[in-house]
Write a protein that holds these residues in place. Structure first.
Motif, PDB file in Angstrom:
ATOM      1  N   UNK A  60       0.821  -1.204   0.000  1.00 19.46           N
ATOM      2  CA  UNK A  60       0.000   0.000   0.000  1.00 19.46           C
ATOM      3  C   UNK A  60       0.860   1.260   0.000  1.00 19.46           C
ATOM      4  N   UNK A  61       0.455   2.225  -0.800  1.00 19.33           N
ATOM      5  CA  UNK A  61       1.063   3.550  -0.751  1.00 19.33           C
ATOM      6  C   UNK A  61       0.432   4.338   0.395  1.00 19.33           C
ATOM      7  N   UNK A  62       0.903   5.562   0.632  1.00 11.87           N
ATOM      8  CA  UNK A  62       0.283   6.401   1.654  1.00 11.87           C
ATOM      9  C   UNK A  62      -1.183   6.643   1.322  1.00 11.87           C
ATOM     10  N   UNK A  63      -1.474   6.905   0.043  1.00  6.61           N
ATOM     11  CA  UNK A  63      -2.866   7.085  -0.368  1.00  6.61           C
ATOM     12  C   UNK A  63      -3.658   5.803  -0.157  1.00  6.61           C
ATOM     13  N   UNK A  64      -3.040   4.682  -0.461  1.00  7.69           N
ATOM     14  CA  UNK A  64      -3.705   3.398  -0.281  1.00  7.69           C
ATOM     15  C   UNK A  64      -4.066   3.126   1.162  1.00  7.69           C
ATOM     16  N   UNK A  65      -3.146   3.475   2.096  1.00 11.15           N
ATOM     17  CA  UNK A  65      -3.436   3.260   3.511  1.00 11.15           C
ATOM     18  C   UNK A  65      -4.576   4.156   3.987  1.00 11.15           C
ATOM     19  N   UNK A  66      -4.610   5.376   3.474  1.00 11.78           N
ATOM     20  CA  UNK A  66      -5.694   6.286   3.836  1.00 11.78           C
ATOM     21  C   UNK A  66      -7.035   5.756   3.344  1.00 11.78           C
ATOM     22  N   UNK A  67      -7.079   5.343   2.079  1.00 11.16           N
ATOM     23  CA  UNK A  67      -8.322   4.833   1.500  1.00 11.16           C
ATOM     24  C   UNK A  67      -8.745   3.547   2.203  1.00 11.16           C
ATOM     25  N   UNK A  68      -7.767   2.711   2.549  1.00 21.59           N
ATOM     26  CA  UNK A  68      -8.098   1.450   3.223  1.00 21.59           C
ATOM     27  C   UNK A  68      -8.739   1.706   4.585  1.00 21.59           C
ATOM     28  N   UNK A  70     -10.694   4.146   5.484  1.00 29.16           N
ATOM     29  CA  UNK A  70     -12.110   4.464   5.260  1.00 29.16           C
ATOM     30  C   UNK A  70     -12.874   3.241   4.781  1.00 29.16           C
ATOM     31  N   UNK A  71     -12.256   2.449   3.913  1.00 32.90           N
ATOM     32  CA  UNK A  71     -12.921   1.260   3.380  1.00 32.90           C
ATOM     33  C   UNK A  71     -13.236   0.266   4.494  1.00 32.90           C
ATOM     34  N   UNK A  72     -12.303   0.119   5.445  1.00 30.46           N
ATOM     35  CA  UNK A  72     -12.551  -0.781   6.577  1.00 30.46           C
ATOM     36  C   UNK A  72     -13.802  -0.354   7.338  1.00 30.46           C
TER      37      UNK A  72
END
Length: 311
Positions: A60-68, A70-72
């Protein structure tokens, strides 16, 4: 991005959970090429990469961790909603949003709300405190199901609200032991010059109390004005001044704050009301509150008849 594509978010979430596109595609029953294309479309809509690819592994990128993050939360709520709608309607949690006037004592507010919490079906309570006018505006906007207050303001309004009189109580004065003992003798004249804690909230009972003291030629010294009923009691428990509270919660006030009752004043009473949007609330919790007004006994109870007026 005008609108988030939840299907793409779900695909990303599954890839994150499974670790690879190949494993996620098996769970989702999609071709790996299709899932990879959907992920690329989602990343394009977000304007950044969600994964860094190292050989066959995804990080995960930094953006990916942020989106994840919220997705959780989103899909945890989705799972919870799915469980709730599968329940029998009588078993589904009932959400109750109640507004409580800041001038109402917290022990009384709890007692007024208790009938709703004792329903057979589970109840999820959202409780908001504030001034009565603001709470009624929230009730009008359907942000609240009921407003509990100790006064009914008269304001211009296009629609009507049902005002349900609840039980009332006489008012007592309390103080720490060292302060209360000498004030019990020669009451109420003993209060002349005595330190008193006042409420800054719109509490009719306190105005009535001060009027009663004035009629009897008594002028206490107001040493503090506090808009929180619980904080008033804390200050009083430390011997900073005399404070007023409904006689109905006398025992609990004395026990919880280690104070003594100085006197009960029968001529000063606190009246309580439940305000709803209709005469006959459909909400089970609101009905329980409006129909159970005898949670403590007092003389000269307000009529149980429901009034309908513009407030």
């Amino acid at each position: 991005m005008d609108q988030l594509n939840l299907r793409h978010l779900y695909y990303f979430w599954m890839i994150s959970r499974e670790g690879t596109i190949a494993r996620a595609s098996e769970v989702l029953d999609l071709a790996p090429q299709t899932l990879s294309g959907q992920l690329a479309t989602f990343e394009s809509s977000l304007g950044g990469l969600l994964f860094e690819r190292e050989r066959r592994r995804l990080h995960l990128t930094d953006l990916g961790r942020t989106v994840l993050g919220y997705a959780d939360e989103i899909f945890a709520l989705t799972s919870e909603l799915n469980d709730v709608v599968r329940l029998d309607p009588s078993d589904r949690p009932l959400t109750l949003s109640a507004g409580v006037s800041a001038s109402i004592h917290k022990l009384i507010a709890y007692s007024l709300l208790q009938p709703a919490m004792n329903l057979q079906r589970p109840v999820r309570l959202n409780c908001l405190t504030g001034n009565t006018e603001d709470l009624i505006l929230r009730l009008k906007r359907k942000e609240l199901d009921v407003v509990l207050t100790d006064w009914v303001p008269q304001v211009e309004d296009q629609g009507g609200f049902a005002v349900h009189p609840l039980a009332g109580s006489t008012v007592s004065l309390f103080g720490s032991s060292c302060l209360a003992q000498p004030l019990k003798q020669g009451f109420p004249q003993s209060l002349n010059g005595a330190p008193m804690l006042a409420t800054t909230a719109d509490a009719p009972y306190f105005k009535n109390l001060m009027d009663w003291l004035s009629i009897n030629g008594v002028t206490p010294e107001i040493v503090a004005r506090i808009d929180d009923s619980a904080l008033v009691k804390v200050f009083g428990s430390q011997g900073l001044g005399v404070f007023a509270a409904p006689t109905a919660i006398r025992d609990e006030v004395c026990r919880q704050y280690q104070v003594e009752e100085i006197a009960s004043i029968d001529e000063v009473k606190e009246a309580l009301f439940a305000i709803t949007r209709s005469k006959h609330p459909a909400h089970d919790g609101v009905r329980a509150i409006c129909e159970t007004s005898d949670w403590f006994s007092v003389d000269n109870k307000a009529s149980k008849k429901t009034m309908y007026s513009d407030v």
